[in-house]
Design a protein around this motif. Structure first.
Motif, PDB file in Angstrom:
ATOM      1  N   SER A  10      47.943  54.927  46.583  1.00  0.00           N
ATOM      2  CA  SER A  10      47.188  53.694  46.789  1.00  0.00           C
ATOM      3  C   SER A  10      46.550  53.217  45.490  1.00  0.00           C
ATOM      4  CB  SER A  10      46.118  53.902  47.861  1.00  0.00           C
ATOM      5  OG  SER A  10      46.705  54.206  49.108  1.00  0.00           O
ATOM      6  N   GLU A  11      45.959  54.138  44.735  1.00  0.00           N
ATOM      7  CA  GLU A  11      45.346  53.761  43.465  1.00  0.00           C
ATOM      8  C   GLU A  11      46.403  53.265  42.480  1.00  0.00           C
ATOM      9  OE1 GLU A  11      42.105  53.508  42.518  1.00  0.00           O
ATOM     10  OE2 GLU A  11      41.780  53.790  44.669  1.00  0.00           O
ATOM     11  N   ALA A  12      47.575  53.884  42.503  1.00  0.00           N
ATOM     12  CA  ALA A  12      48.657  53.461  41.612  1.00  0.00           C
ATOM     13  C   ALA A  12      49.141  52.055  41.968  1.00  0.00           C
ATOM     14  CB  ALA A  12      49.807  54.450  41.673  1.00  0.00           C
ATOM     15  N   PHE A  13      49.268  51.766  43.258  1.00  0.00           N
ATOM     16  CA  PHE A  13      49.683  50.425  43.674  1.00  0.00           C
ATOM     17  C   PHE A  13      48.641  49.385  43.270  1.00  0.00           C
ATOM     18  CE2 PHE A  13      52.456  52.496  47.056  1.00  0.00           C
ATOM     19  CZ  PHE A  13      53.643  52.142  46.436  1.00  0.00           C
ATOM     20  N   LYS A  14      47.368  49.712  43.385  1.00  0.00           N
ATOM     21  CA  LYS A  14      46.332  48.777  42.946  1.00  0.00           C
ATOM     22  C   LYS A  14      46.430  48.530  41.443  1.00  0.00           C
ATOM     23  CE  LYS A  14      42.583  50.715  44.688  1.00  0.00           C
ATOM     24  NZ  LYS A  14      41.131  50.843  45.013  1.00  0.00           N
ATOM     25  N   TYR A  15      46.764  49.558  40.689  1.00  0.00           N
ATOM     26  CA  TYR A  15      46.871  49.431  39.233  1.00  0.00           C
ATOM     27  C   TYR A  15      47.998  48.482  38.845  1.00  0.00           C
ATOM     28  CZ  TYR A  15      48.413  50.547  34.521  1.00  0.00           C
ATOM     29  OH  TYR A  15      48.841  50.447  33.222  1.00  0.00           O
ATOM     30  N   VAL A  16      49.174  48.615  39.466  1.00  0.00           N
ATOM     31  CA  VAL A  16      50.291  47.754  39.072  1.00  0.00           C
ATOM     32  C   VAL A  16      50.095  46.335  39.583  1.00  0.00           C
ATOM     33  CG1 VAL A  16      51.901  49.678  38.922  1.00  0.00           C
ATOM     34  CG2 VAL A  16      51.759  48.387  41.055  1.00  0.00           C
ATOM     35  N   GLY A  17      49.445  46.159  40.723  1.00  0.00           N
ATOM     36  CA  GLY A  17      49.148  44.838  41.250  1.00  0.00           C
ATOM     37  C   GLY A  17      50.262  44.253  42.094  1.00  0.00           C
ATOM     38  N   SER A  18      49.901  43.264  42.889  1.00  0.00           N
ATOM     39  CA  SER A  18      50.846  42.703  43.853  1.00  0.00           C
ATOM     40  C   SER A  18      51.971  41.916  43.195  1.00  0.00           C
ATOM     41  CB  SER A  18      50.103  41.815  44.861  1.00  0.00           C
ATOM     42  OG  SER A  18      49.500  40.712  44.210  1.00  0.00           O
ATOM     43  N   ALA A  19      51.711  41.267  42.052  1.00  0.00           N
ATOM     44  CA  ALA A  19      52.755  40.472  41.402  1.00  0.00           C
ATOM     45  C   ALA A  19      53.880  41.363  40.897  1.00  0.00           C
ATOM     46  CB  ALA A  19      52.156  39.649  40.266  1.00  0.00           C
ATOM     47  N   VAL A  20      53.525  42.415  40.168  1.00  0.00           N
ATOM     48  CA  VAL A  20      54.524  43.374  39.687  1.00  0.00           C
ATOM     49  C   VAL A  20      55.253  44.006  40.862  1.00  0.00           C
ATOM     50  CG1 VAL A  20      54.796  45.650  38.613  1.00  0.00           C
ATOM     51  CG2 VAL A  20      53.479  43.869  37.454  1.00  0.00           C
ATOM     52  N   LEU A  21      54.507  44.400  41.862  1.00  0.00           N
ATOM     53  CA  LEU A  21      55.109  45.069  43.011  1.00  0.00           C
ATOM     54  C   LEU A  21      56.072  44.142  43.749  1.00  0.00           C
ATOM     55  CD1 LEU A  21      55.179  47.693  44.546  1.00  0.00           C
ATOM     56  CD2 LEU A  21      53.184  46.950  45.841  1.00  0.00           C
ATOM     57  N   SER A  22      55.716  42.868  43.863  1.00  0.00           N
ATOM     58  CA  SER A  22      56.601  41.908  44.515  1.00  0.00           C
ATOM     59  C   SER A  22      57.911  41.756  43.741  1.00  0.00           C
ATOM     60  CB  SER A  22      55.906  40.549  44.634  1.00  0.00           C
ATOM     61  OG  SER A  22      56.779  39.589  45.197  1.00  0.00           O
ATOM     62  N   ASP A  23      57.822  41.708  42.406  1.00  0.00           N
ATOM     63  CA  ASP A  23      59.041  41.629  41.586  1.00  0.00           C
ATOM     64  C   ASP A  23      59.944  42.833  41.823  1.00  0.00           C
ATOM     65  OD1 ASP A  23      58.244  39.256  40.509  1.00  0.00           O
ATOM     66  OD2 ASP A  23      57.742  40.045  38.525  1.00  0.00           O
ATOM     67  N   VAL A  24      59.342  44.014  41.838  1.00  0.00           N
ATOM     68  CA  VAL A  24      60.121  45.238  42.031  1.00  0.00           C
ATOM     69  C   VAL A  24      60.764  45.247  43.414  1.00  0.00           C
ATOM     70  CG1 VAL A  24      59.970  47.753  42.224  1.00  0.00           C
ATOM     71  CG2 VAL A  24      58.774  46.571  40.376  1.00  0.00           C
ATOM     72  N   LEU A  25      60.021  44.851  44.432  1.00  0.00           N
ATOM     73  CA  LEU A  25      60.576  44.803  45.781  1.00  0.00           C
ATOM     74  C   LEU A  25      61.737  43.808  45.855  1.00  0.00           C
ATOM     75  CD1 LEU A  25      57.206  44.931  47.708  1.00  0.00           C
ATOM     76  CD2 LEU A  25      59.062  46.578  48.009  1.00  0.00           C
ATOM     77  N   ASP A  26      61.585  42.652  45.220  1.00  0.00           N
ATOM     78  CA  ASP A  26      62.669  41.666  45.187  1.00  0.00           C
ATOM     79  C   ASP A  26      63.950  42.259  44.620  1.00  0.00           C
ATOM     80  OD1 ASP A  26      61.600  39.440  46.374  1.00  0.00           O
ATOM     81  OD2 ASP A  26      61.056  38.433  44.513  1.00  0.00           O
ATOM     82  N   GLU A  27      63.816  42.931  43.482  1.00  0.00           N
ATOM     83  CA  GLU A  27      64.981  43.416  42.753  1.00  0.00           C
ATOM     84  C   GLU A  27      65.594  44.668  43.352  1.00  0.00           C
ATOM     85  OE1 GLU A  27      66.425  41.766  40.388  1.00  0.00           O
ATOM     86  OE2 GLU A  27      64.897  40.202  40.391  1.00  0.00           O
ATOM     87  N   THR A  28      64.896  45.288  44.274  1.00  0.00           N
ATOM     88  CA  THR A  28      65.418  46.523  44.887  1.00  0.00           C
ATOM     89  C   THR A  28      65.793  46.330  46.351  1.00  0.00           C
ATOM     90  OG1 THR A  28      63.118  47.235  45.248  1.00  0.00           O
ATOM     91  CG2 THR A  28      64.235  48.087  43.296  1.00  0.00           C
ATOM     92  N   GLY A  29      65.929  45.072  46.773  1.00  0.00           N
ATOM     93  CA  GLY A  29      66.455  44.822  48.104  1.00  0.00           C
ATOM     94  C   GLY A  29      65.435  44.631  49.200  1.00  0.00           C
ATOM     95  N   PHE A  30      64.174  44.340  48.828  1.00  0.00           N
ATOM     96  CA  PHE A  30      63.125  44.098  49.820  1.00  0.00           C
ATOM     97  C   PHE A  30      62.474  42.739  49.528  1.00  0.00           C
ATOM     98  CE2 PHE A  30      63.469  48.704  49.338  1.00  0.00           C
ATOM     99  CZ  PHE A  30      63.614  49.117  50.650  1.00  0.00           C
ATOM    100  N   PRO A  31      63.171  41.641  49.836  1.00  0.00           N
ATOM    101  CA  PRO A  31      62.699  40.317  49.410  1.00  0.00           C
ATOM    102  C   PRO A  31      61.651  39.677  50.299  1.00  0.00           C
ATOM    103  CG  PRO A  31      64.785  40.098  50.551  1.00  0.00           C
ATOM    104  CD  PRO A  31      64.483  41.582  50.506  1.00  0.00           C
ATOM    105  N   SER A  32      61.290  40.294  51.401  1.00  0.00           N
ATOM    106  CA  SER A  32      60.358  39.659  52.326  1.00  0.00           C
ATOM    107  C   SER A  32      59.249  40.622  52.732  1.00  0.00           C
ATOM    108  CB  SER A  32      61.106  39.159  53.578  1.00  0.00           C
ATOM    109  OG  SER A  32      60.250  38.387  54.405  1.00  0.00           O
ATOM    110  N   GLN A  33      58.493  41.060  51.733  1.00  0.00           N
ATOM    111  CA  GLN A  33      57.426  42.036  51.976  1.00  0.00           C
ATOM    112  C   GLN A  33      56.044  41.482  51.670  1.00  0.00           C
ATOM    113  OE1 GLN A  33      59.837  44.230  53.668  1.00  0.00           O
ATOM    114  NE2 GLN A  33      57.998  45.409  53.212  1.00  0.00           N
ATOM    115  N   VAL A  34      55.963  40.191  51.410  1.00  0.00           N
ATOM    116  CA  VAL A  34      54.681  39.576  51.074  1.00  0.00           C
ATOM    117  C   VAL A  34      54.212  38.717  52.240  1.00  0.00           C
ATOM    118  CG1 VAL A  34      53.475  38.009  49.510  1.00  0.00           C
ATOM    119  CG2 VAL A  34      55.204  39.576  48.615  1.00  0.00           C
ATOM    120  N   ILE A  35      52.981  38.945  52.674  1.00  0.00           N
ATOM    121  CA  ILE A  35      52.415  38.177  53.775  1.00  0.00           C
ATOM    122  C   ILE A  35      52.091  36.765  53.295  1.00  0.00           C
ATOM    123  CG2 ILE A  35      50.418  38.011  55.314  1.00  0.00           C
ATOM    124  CD1 ILE A  35      50.428  41.066  55.449  1.00  0.00           C
TER     125      ILE A  35
END
Length: 230
Positions: A10-35
Motif C-alpha cells: 500500500s505504501e509503495a502504491f501511494k509512492y508511485v501514485g495513481s497516474a504512474v499506476l494507471s499507465d502501467v495498468l494500461d500497458e499491461t492489459g488492464f485498461p479499465s481500472q480507474v474509477i
C-alpha cells in the motif's frame, strides 16, 4: 524484493501514485481500472491505499425508523464490519436519495482502523468529516438521512463502480484501492507484486527522463512506455 505485507504494498502504491499506476495498468492489459472522476474528497485529502472490503446495497421499499429485527441492515451496520487496515468500498447501486455516510459512521470507522471510504453514493456532515479525518471519496453531498432509505444487501462480494473509460470497474475483496489527488485506481490483488515492480521502475525511468529533458530526442520521451510493452 517483493513486498511481504499489504501495508508495504500500500505504501509503495501511494509512492508511485495513481497516474504512474494507471499507465502501467494500461500497458499491461488492464485498461479499465480507474474509477470515474468527479468523486468529492471529504474528511481528508491525503492519499490512501489498502485492500478492499466490499459492500453492496440499495434502496429499501419503505421509510420507517423501526423495522423488523434482522430484516434490514442499514448504513450503521458498516461499523460492525472488519475494516481495520482496509479501504471500505460501498456500491450504492444508483441510490442518490440520501447520504450513506455521516459523522457518526465515519467516526466509528476511523476508530476501527479503516484507511478510507469510497462510494458512488452520497455523504453528509462535511464539516464534521473534516474534523474526524477519515479519507472519503463520495459522489456528492446531501443533508438527507439515507439510513431510512437504503440497506446493505451483500458483503464480501465483487462490486462495481463507474469507470473513467466507460462501463464499470470491478472491485473484489482484497484488491488494492489507491486514492490520491488525481483519482482512484483499483489493482487486481493477484497481480499486485508484479505491477508495483513495474510501476517503481517506470517512475524511476520517468524521473530520469525529466532530469535529462533538454538532452533527449522526442522519440525518447516515450521510451519508458515502450519498455513496459516488451
Amino acid at each position: 524484493m517483493p513486498y511481504v505485507t499489504d501495508a508495504g504494498l500500500s505504501e509503495a502504491f501511494k509512492y508511485v501514485g495513481s497516474a504512474v499506476l494507471s499507465d502501467v495498468l494500461d500497458e499491461t492489459g488492464f485498461p479499465s481500472q480507474v474509477i470515474k472522476s468527479g468523486l468529492l474528497a471529504l474528511g481528508s485529502s491525503e492519499a490512501f491505499c489498502g485492500p478492499a472490503v466490499c459492500v453492496q446495497g440499495g434502496a429499501r421499499p419503505f421509510l420507517q425508523t423501526q423495522v423488523p429485527a434482522g430484516f434490514f441492515q442499514g448504513p450503521y451496520e458498516l461499523t460492525n464490519i472488519d475494516t481495520c487496515d482496509s479501504v471500505l468500498v460501498l456500491s450504492a447501486q444508483g441510490f442518490t436519495s440520501g447520504a450513506l455516510l455521516g459523522d457518526r459512521i465515519a467516526g466509528r470507522l476511523k476508530q476501527n482502523g479503516c484507511l478510507g471510504f469510497i462510494t458512488d453514493g452520497y455523504a453528509r456532515d462535511s464539516q464534521a468529516l473534516a474534523e474526524i479525518g477519515l479519507p472519503v471519496r463520495a459522489a456528492g453531498l446531501t443533508p438527507v438521512n439515507g439510513g431510512k432509505r437504503w440497506a446493505i444487501f451483500e458483503k464480501s462480494i465483487t462490486v462495481t463502480l463507474p469507470a473513467q473509460a466507460g462501463g464499470v470497474v470491478k472491485i473484489r475483496p482484497g484488491d488494492f484501492v489507491l486514492a490520491d489527488q488525481d483519482g482512484v485506481v483499483i489493482v487486481p490483488k493477484e497481480h499486485a507484486q508484479d505491477l508495483i515492480s513495474m510501476a517503481e521502475e517506470y517512475k524511476l525511468k520517468e524521473e530520469r527522463l525529466k532530469e535529462n529533458d533538454g538532452a533527449v530526442n522526442l522519440s525518447d520521451l516515450t521510451s519508458h512506455l515502450r519498455w513496459l510493452r516488451t
